[in-house]
Design a protein around this motif. Structure first.
Motif, PDB file in Angstrom:
ATOM      1  N   LEU A  39       0.953  -1.058   0.084  1.00  0.00           N
ATOM      2  CA  LEU A  39      -0.013   0.028  -0.051  1.00  0.00           C
ATOM      3  C   LEU A  39       0.980   1.292   0.013  1.00  0.00           C
ATOM      4  O   LEU A  39       0.513   2.268  -0.715  1.00  0.00           O
ATOM      5  N   ILE A  40       2.006   1.099   0.666  1.00  0.00           N
ATOM      6  CA  ILE A  40       2.714   2.419   0.796  1.00  0.00           C
ATOM      7  C   ILE A  40       3.499   2.746  -0.644  1.00  0.00           C
ATOM      8  O   ILE A  40       3.335   3.933  -1.118  1.00  0.00           O
ATOM      9  N   ILE A  41       3.971   1.635  -1.071  1.00  0.00           N
ATOM     10  CA  ILE A  41       4.590   1.830  -2.290  1.00  0.00           C
ATOM     11  C   ILE A  41       3.482   2.201  -3.396  1.00  0.00           C
ATOM     12  O   ILE A  41       3.915   3.145  -4.468  1.00  0.00           O
ATOM     13  N   THR A  42       2.423   1.575  -3.734  1.00  0.00           N
ATOM     14  CA  THR A  42       1.398   1.709  -4.532  1.00  0.00           C
ATOM     15  C   THR A  42       0.814   3.382  -4.236  1.00  0.00           C
ATOM     16  O   THR A  42       0.821   3.916  -5.471  1.00  0.00           O
ATOM     17  N   LEU A  43       0.562   3.572  -3.217  1.00  0.00           N
ATOM     18  CA  LEU A  43      -0.070   5.012  -3.188  1.00  0.00           C
ATOM     19  C   LEU A  43       0.924   6.249  -3.400  1.00  0.00           C
ATOM     20  O   LEU A  43       0.628   6.962  -3.963  1.00  0.00           O
ATOM     21  N   GLY A  52       4.424  14.486 -10.769  1.00  0.00           N
ATOM     22  CA  GLY A  52       5.728  14.348 -11.598  1.00  0.00           C
ATOM     23  C   GLY A  52       7.169  14.311 -10.989  1.00  0.00           C
ATOM     24  O   GLY A  52       8.098  14.475 -11.476  1.00  0.00           O
ATOM     25  N   ARG A  53       7.148  13.393  -9.839  1.00  0.00           N
ATOM     26  CA  ARG A  53       8.504  13.138  -9.082  1.00  0.00           C
ATOM     27  C   ARG A  53       8.470  11.697  -8.869  1.00  0.00           C
ATOM     28  O   ARG A  53       9.245  11.354  -7.688  1.00  0.00           O
ATOM     29  N   THR A  54       8.383  10.946  -9.810  1.00  0.00           N
ATOM     30  CA  THR A  54       8.285   9.553  -9.762  1.00  0.00           C
ATOM     31  C   THR A  54       9.901   9.132  -9.390  1.00  0.00           C
ATOM     32  O   THR A  54      10.094   8.265  -8.585  1.00  0.00           O
ATOM     33  N   HIS A  55      10.782   9.644 -10.057  1.00  0.00           N
ATOM     34  CA  HIS A  55      11.981   9.310  -9.876  1.00  0.00           C
ATOM     35  C   HIS A  55      12.508   9.521  -8.454  1.00  0.00           C
ATOM     36  O   HIS A  55      13.105   8.983  -7.825  1.00  0.00           O
ATOM     37  N   GLU A  56      12.362  10.758  -7.963  1.00  0.00           N
ATOM     38  CA  GLU A  56      12.486  11.068  -6.724  1.00  0.00           C
ATOM     39  C   GLU A  56      11.839  10.134  -5.581  1.00  0.00           C
ATOM     40  O   GLU A  56      12.538   9.680  -4.632  1.00  0.00           O
ATOM     41  N   VAL A  57      10.531   9.772  -5.703  1.00  0.00           N
ATOM     42  CA  VAL A  57       9.895   8.817  -5.078  1.00  0.00           C
ATOM     43  C   VAL A  57      10.703   7.607  -4.934  1.00  0.00           C
ATOM     44  O   VAL A  57      10.589   7.099  -3.882  1.00  0.00           O
ATOM     45  N   LEU A  58      11.246   7.182  -6.140  1.00  0.00           N
ATOM     46  CA  LEU A  58      11.655   5.656  -6.077  1.00  0.00           C
ATOM     47  C   LEU A  58      12.836   5.705  -5.296  1.00  0.00           C
ATOM     48  O   LEU A  58      13.221   4.732  -4.723  1.00  0.00           O
ATOM     49  N   ALA A  88       2.319  10.244   2.853  1.00  0.00           N
ATOM     50  CA  ALA A  88       2.295  11.782   2.879  1.00  0.00           C
ATOM     51  C   ALA A  88       3.924  12.232   2.956  1.00  0.00           C
ATOM     52  O   ALA A  88       4.341  13.182   2.443  1.00  0.00           O
ATOM     53  N   LEU A  89       4.671  11.519   3.959  1.00  0.00           N
ATOM     54  CA  LEU A  89       5.990  11.899   4.052  1.00  0.00           C
ATOM     55  C   LEU A  89       6.971  11.718   2.952  1.00  0.00           C
ATOM     56  O   LEU A  89       7.472  12.761   2.456  1.00  0.00           O
ATOM     57  N   PHE A  90       6.813  10.517   2.194  1.00  0.00           N
ATOM     58  CA  PHE A  90       7.632  10.465   1.099  1.00  0.00           C
ATOM     59  C   PHE A  90       7.188  11.356  -0.139  1.00  0.00           C
ATOM     60  O   PHE A  90       8.094  11.814  -0.924  1.00  0.00           O
ATOM     61  N   THR A  91       5.776  11.660  -0.202  1.00  0.00           N
ATOM     62  CA  THR A  91       5.509  12.662  -1.159  1.00  0.00           C
ATOM     63  C   THR A  91       5.956  14.098  -0.936  1.00  0.00           C
ATOM     64  O   THR A  91       6.452  14.850  -1.890  1.00  0.00           O
ATOM     65  N   MET A  92       5.741  14.284   0.470  1.00  0.00           N
ATOM     66  CA  MET A  92       6.296  15.775   0.484  1.00  0.00           C
ATOM     67  C   MET A  92       7.750  15.850   0.522  1.00  0.00           C
ATOM     68  O   MET A  92       8.332  16.896  -0.205  1.00  0.00           O
ATOM     69  N   SER A 158      15.693  12.065   2.540  1.00  0.00           N
ATOM     70  CA  SER A 158      15.224  10.632   3.034  1.00  0.00           C
ATOM     71  C   SER A 158      16.038  10.108   4.199  1.00  0.00           C
ATOM     72  O   SER A 158      15.507   9.831   5.263  1.00  0.00           O
ATOM     73  N   PHE A 159      17.278  10.257   4.215  1.00  0.00           N
ATOM     74  CA  PHE A 159      18.214   9.846   5.646  1.00  0.00           C
ATOM     75  C   PHE A 159      17.883  10.956   6.490  1.00  0.00           C
ATOM     76  O   PHE A 159      17.900  10.171   7.677  1.00  0.00           O
ATOM     77  N   ALA A 160      17.713  11.769   6.154  1.00  0.00           N
ATOM     78  CA  ALA A 160      17.388  12.762   7.419  1.00  0.00           C
ATOM     79  C   ALA A 160      16.184  12.496   8.342  1.00  0.00           C
ATOM     80  O   ALA A 160      15.958  12.378   9.308  1.00  0.00           O
ATOM     81  N   ALA A 161      15.171  12.146   7.201  1.00  0.00           N
ATOM     82  CA  ALA A 161      13.732  11.776   7.855  1.00  0.00           C
ATOM     83  C   ALA A 161      13.824  10.304   8.640  1.00  0.00           C
ATOM     84  O   ALA A 161      13.403  10.627   9.563  1.00  0.00           O
TER      85      ALA A 161
END
Length: 171
Positions: A39-43, A52-58, A88-92, A158-161
């Motif tokens: 669910l986390i990965i899919t959403l 438009g930030r798919t690369h960053e999210v991956l 929400a965190l990953f998207t932000m 990512s590492f900071a979070a």
């Protein structure tokens, strides 16, 4: 909701294969973990298609999970809360732009937090013996410090979070 879905699936598996050695509780736990991750990965990927930030999210999905595996961190008390908060965190994080100066600052903070707190809250989450915890700490620090060479703003965030989720203050 995740636990209810996991329970239904576990009961169905046990009904289909009653001789399977895993109990319903073990199946439910494993399925809940799997549903949580899916669910986390899919959403997050669906939202990234809109931003438009798919690369960053991956990059965030992989790097956050990698560091979390060796450093541990806080766990929310509900699978659905975890899915929503993580998505929400990953998207932000994927939407934030950083200069080199702030990347270095975040890398230093993340490395220090790993040095101070990693591994955190992994006692019931892993089969790794306690004598290897110092090694996990240093692996965490090395993962974070690798970004001093890569200099990726997304990795810094990512590492900071993830490293902030290690903090456990005593009362």
């Amino acid at each position: 909701m995740i636990n209810m879905m996991a329970n239904r699936i576990a009961v169905q598996i046990k009904r289909t294969a009653p001789d399977h050695p895993a109990s319903i509780a073990v199946l439910r736990y494993s399925i809940a973990l799997l549903l949580n991750a899916v669910l986390i990965i899919t959403l997050t990927l669906l939202l990234s298609a809109f931003t438009g930030r798919t690369h960053e999210v991956l990059v965030i999905l992989v790097s956050f999970a990698l560091l979390r595996q060796v450093s541990g961190g806080i766990h929310l008390n509900s699978g659905m809360k975890c899915v929503l908060a993580t998505t929400a965190l990953f998207t932000m994080l994927s939407l934030i732009e950083l200069s080199a100066f702030y990347m270095v600052i975040l890398n230093v903070i993340a490395a220090m937090l790993c040095l101070l707190f990693a591994p955190s809250r992994i006692q019931q989450q892993t089969r790794i013996p306690v004598q290897y915890y110092p090694l996990l700490k240093w692996i965490s620090v090395l993962i974070v410090c690798s970004n001093f060479l890569i200099m990726s703003p997304v990795l810094s965030l990512s590492f900071a979070a993830q490293s902030m989720l290690l903090i456990k203050l005593r009362r």
